[in-house]
Design an enzyme around this catalytic site. Structure first.
Site, short mmCIF file in Angstrom:
data_model
loop_
_atom_site.label_atom_id
_atom_site.label_comp_id
_atom_site.label_asym_id
_atom_site.label_seq_id
_atom_site.Cartn_x
_atom_site.Cartn_y
_atom_site.Cartn_z
N VAL A 63 0.81 -1.23 0.00
CA VAL A 63 0.00 0.00 0.00
C VAL A 63 0.84 1.28 0.00
O VAL A 63 0.31 2.37 -0.20
CB VAL A 63 -1.01 0.05 1.18
N ASN A 89 -7.26 -0.85 5.96
CA ASN A 89 -6.97 -1.51 7.24
C ASN A 89 -5.47 -1.75 7.47
O ASN A 89 -5.03 -1.79 8.62
CB ASN A 89 -7.73 -2.84 7.27
N TYR A 154 3.12 5.85 16.37
CA TYR A 154 1.85 5.19 16.08
C TYR A 154 0.68 6.16 16.31
O TYR A 154 -0.22 6.26 15.47
CB TYR A 154 1.71 3.95 16.98
N SER A 157 0.47 8.67 13.57
CA SER A 157 -0.07 8.10 12.32
C SER A 157 -1.58 7.92 12.40
O SER A 157 -2.31 8.23 11.45
CB SER A 157 0.62 6.77 11.98
N ILE A 187 -6.94 -5.07 20.57
CA ILE A 187 -7.59 -6.23 19.97
C ILE A 187 -6.54 -7.32 19.85
O ILE A 187 -5.45 -7.07 19.29
CB ILE A 187 -8.13 -5.88 18.55
P1 NAD Z 1 -2.00 -7.64 11.76
O1 NAD Z 1 -0.53 -7.45 11.84
O2 NAD Z 1 -2.59 -8.89 12.29
O3 NAD Z 1 -2.48 -7.41 10.25
C1 NAD Z 1 -2.01 -6.34 9.47
C2 NAD Z 1 -1.85 -6.81 8.05
O4 NAD Z 1 -1.38 -5.69 7.25
C3 NAD Z 1 -0.81 -7.92 7.87
O5 NAD Z 1 -1.37 -9.02 7.20
C4 NAD Z 1 0.30 -7.28 7.08
O6 NAD Z 1 0.98 -8.17 6.19
C5 NAD Z 1 -0.47 -6.20 6.30
N1 NAD Z 1 0.42 -5.14 5.81
C6 NAD Z 1 1.46 -4.56 6.48
N2 NAD Z 1 2.09 -3.71 5.67
C7 NAD Z 1 1.45 -3.72 4.48
C8 NAD Z 1 1.64 -3.05 3.26
N3 NAD Z 1 2.64 -2.18 3.10
N4 NAD Z 1 0.78 -3.30 2.24
C9 NAD Z 1 -0.24 -4.20 2.38
N5 NAD Z 1 -0.44 -4.88 3.52
C10 NAD Z 1 0.38 -4.64 4.57
O7 NAD Z 1 -2.63 -6.36 12.51
P2 NAD Z 1 -4.10 -6.04 13.10
O8 NAD Z 1 -3.99 -5.99 14.56
O9 NAD Z 1 -5.12 -6.85 12.45
O10 NAD Z 1 -4.21 -4.51 12.64
C11 NAD Z 1 -4.94 -4.10 11.50
C12 NAD Z 1 -5.12 -2.59 11.61
O11 NAD Z 1 -5.83 -2.28 12.81
C13 NAD Z 1 -3.82 -1.80 11.64
O12 NAD Z 1 -3.99 -0.60 10.88
C14 NAD Z 1 -3.68 -1.45 13.11
O13 NAD Z 1 -2.93 -0.27 13.32
C15 NAD Z 1 -5.13 -1.27 13.50
N6 NAD Z 1 -5.39 -1.38 14.93
C16 NAD Z 1 -5.10 -2.55 15.57
C17 NAD Z 1 -5.36 -2.62 16.93
C18 NAD Z 1 -5.05 -3.87 17.72
O14 NAD Z 1 -5.07 -3.80 18.96
N7 NAD Z 1 -4.79 -5.00 17.09
C19 NAD Z 1 -5.89 -1.52 17.63
C20 NAD Z 1 -6.19 -0.37 16.91
C21 NAD Z 1 -5.94 -0.32 15.56
#
Ligand code: NAD
Length: 257
Positions: A63, A89, A154, A157, A187
């Site tokens: 992305v 996402n 973080y 961002s 999460i």
């Molecule tokens: P995760 O690491 O399980 O999944 C993230 C996915 O994004 C991975 O499969 C990774 O390969 C993909 N990714 C990373 N860089 C990429 C790129 N350059 N191009 C395409 N894909 C790419 O993480 P998650 O916990 O499911 O998080 C998903 C989103 O939710 C993120 O934006 C994270 O910041 C946000 N978020 C997560 C939480 C939490 O507690 N898990 C809380 C708030 C927000």
């Protein structure tokens, strides 16, 4: 079948929240374009959706790379003719107080978490404008709203994503495109598991400390966020515009300690 006949594109859908949302969207009748930088894991999500009778294709793209994102969107349009829902996402975490963050790490987090939202939206929006329809869901975080220790890059961002969401909504409202943001708390996904492993000597104690920030006694699950994404993707949320949706067990609006 709350997303019947909708074409949805989810970035970072090989893991965690993106993967769970892809499965949920497919169960609700959507065609799902599963994007991830990790092609093999993305294909696992696709396989699982297909095995459950759903409709999905995998499109690998980084992305942060304009050519890669443009090519992905063009292929998606060739395949389905339109994109009704874009879920921005994909994201990574970043730990450290500001002075501890190296410039490369700062650039990387801004590139994936903020530029990634910009690029995917940039190449999808012209097709939404053409059809005068669309729902864009941007992944922010409750960290955009609260001061949390050692999360400078973080937080910056995710704050940027929240501001961008509001600005986008104003620009695209006239085209019947809605742009809303998700603000999850903690999460339990691979993202958080690896952060706990790498940042704490005692991950179990860290989980207890995280729970103290919440009103809920449990950490969030990917499905909790997928449910919220489903609502924003569907026409049920048609009066929500430029809005933050909190899925945080009471972190932002409650105080438990
Ligand atoms: P995760 O690491 O399980 O999944 C993230 C996915 O994004 C991975 O499969 C990774 O390969 C993909 N990714 C990373 N860089 C990429 C790129 N350059 N191009 C395409 N894909 C790419 O993480 P998650 O916990 O499911 O998080 C998903 C989103 O939710 C993120 O934006 C994270 O910041 C946000 N978020 C997560 C939480 C939490 O507690 N898990 C809380 C708030 C927000």
């Amino acid at each position: 079948m709350r997303l019947l006949d909708k074409v949805t594109l989810i970035t970072g859908a090989a893991s965690g929240i993106g993967r769970s949302t892809a499965m949920r969207f497919a169960r609700e009748g959507a065609a799902v374009i599963v994007n991830d930088i990790d092609e093999m894991k993305g294909q696992e999500t696709v396989r699982e959706i297909k095995e459950s009778g759903g409709n999905a294709i995998g499109l690998q793209a980084d992305v942060t790379n304009p050519e890669s994102v443009k090519a992905m969107v063009e292929r998606a349009i060739k395949e389905f003719g339109r994109i009704d829902v874009l879920f921005n996402n994909a994201g990574i975490s970043g730990v450290g107080a500001l002075h501890e963050v190296e410039p490369d790490a700062w650039d990387r987090i801004m590139s994936i978490n903020v530029k990634g939202v910009y690029l995917s939206s940039k190449y999808v929006i012209p097709y939404m404008i053409e059809r005068r329809a669309g729902s864009i869901i941007n992944m922010s975080s409750c960290v955009a709203e609260i001061g949390l220790a050692r999360r400078a890059s973080y937080a910056a961002s995710k704050g940027a994503v929240l501001a961008l969401t509001k600005s986008m909504q104003v620009d695209y409202a006239e085209y019947n495109i809605r742009v809303n943001a998700l603000l999850p708390g903690t999460i339990l996904t691979p993202f958080v598991e690896s952060y706990l492993e790498n940042s704490y000597d005692d991950p179990a104690a860290a989980i207890e400390a995280i729970k103290l920030r919440q009103l809920s006694g449990a950490l969030g699950k990917p499905e909790d966020v997928a449910n919220a994404a489903l609502f924003l993707a569907s026409d049920e949320s048609k009066f929500m515009m430029g809005a933050p949706l909190y899925i945080d067990g009471g972190v932002v609006f409650g105080k438990n300690a």
